[in-house]
Design a protein around this motif. Sequence first.
Motif, PDB file in Angstrom:
ATOM      1  N   UNK A 145      44.667  30.091  52.085  1.00  0.00           N
ATOM      2  CA  UNK A 145      45.423  28.812  51.817  1.00  0.00           C
ATOM      3  C   UNK A 145      44.843  28.040  50.489  1.00  0.00           C
ATOM      4  N   UNK A 146      43.603  28.252  50.150  1.00  0.00           N
ATOM      5  CA  UNK A 146      43.210  27.566  49.047  1.00  0.00           C
ATOM      6  C   UNK A 146      42.877  28.611  47.827  1.00  0.00           C
ATOM      7  N   UNK A 147      43.199  29.830  47.868  1.00  0.00           N
ATOM      8  CA  UNK A 147      43.145  30.572  47.023  1.00  0.00           C
ATOM      9  C   UNK A 147      43.378  30.107  45.379  1.00  0.00           C
ATOM     10  N   UNK A 148      44.581  29.618  45.038  1.00  0.00           N
ATOM     11  CA  UNK A 148      45.107  29.337  44.080  1.00  0.00           C
ATOM     12  C   UNK A 148      44.075  28.000  43.337  1.00  0.00           C
ATOM     13  N   UNK A 149      43.512  27.290  44.303  1.00  0.00           N
ATOM     14  CA  UNK A 149      42.839  26.092  43.842  1.00  0.00           C
ATOM     15  C   UNK A 149      41.358  26.268  43.862  1.00  0.00           C
ATOM     16  N   UNK A 150      40.949  27.464  44.006  1.00  0.00           N
ATOM     17  CA  UNK A 150      39.354  27.634  44.204  1.00  0.00           C
ATOM     18  C   UNK A 150      38.884  28.085  42.588  1.00  0.00           C
ATOM     19  N   UNK A 151      37.716  27.671  42.245  1.00  0.00           N
ATOM     20  CA  UNK A 151      37.110  27.906  41.143  1.00  0.00           C
ATOM     21  C   UNK A 151      36.887  29.455  40.686  1.00  0.00           C
ATOM     22  N   UNK A 152      36.704  29.735  39.606  1.00  0.00           N
ATOM     23  CA  UNK A 152      36.232  30.785  39.009  1.00  0.00           C
ATOM     24  C   UNK A 152      34.761  30.936  39.058  1.00  0.00           C
ATOM     25  N   UNK A 153      34.067  32.329  39.252  1.00  0.00           N
ATOM     26  CA  UNK A 153      32.692  32.154  39.245  1.00  0.00           C
ATOM     27  C   UNK A 153      32.059  31.506  38.146  1.00  0.00           C
ATOM     28  N   UNK A 154      32.542  31.697  37.010  1.00  0.00           N
ATOM     29  CA  UNK A 154      32.173  31.012  35.654  1.00  0.00           C
ATOM     30  C   UNK A 154      32.266  29.351  35.956  1.00  0.00           C
TER      31      UNK A 154
END
Length: 120
Positions: A40-49
């Motif tokens: 559900x949230x994948x596109x809104x998650x932050x990158x590890x950086x």
Amino acid sequence: MVVADALHRLLAPGVGAFSGHPGWVDTRGVRESLPAFHRRMGPHLRTPEQGADGALWLSTAALGEKALARGGMWFDRRPVGQHPLPWTRVGRGTLRAFLQQCVEDAGLQEGPLASLPSVV
């Protein structure tokens, strides 16, 4: 009071202890432990950086540069409340017991950290 506050009281001037939240980051841990959330949230998650930015910032900038409060909680390079939800608060007795157990488990009954529970 949180663990970082208690640690901060024991440290030398110019040395700080702080808590930070990286936000929700697209990591293997999130993908595997919260698969529905990740879908559900994948596109809104932050990158590890992006997730690492706050921790790197807290650990590399001089205390005076940020006018950091003793202890404290940080998110996106800004101070935030330590207890955003009422049930995240713990009493002094619970924190003292937790810190005492940490000191014992780490074998630090001698030295400056031995007095850690007394600063709570």
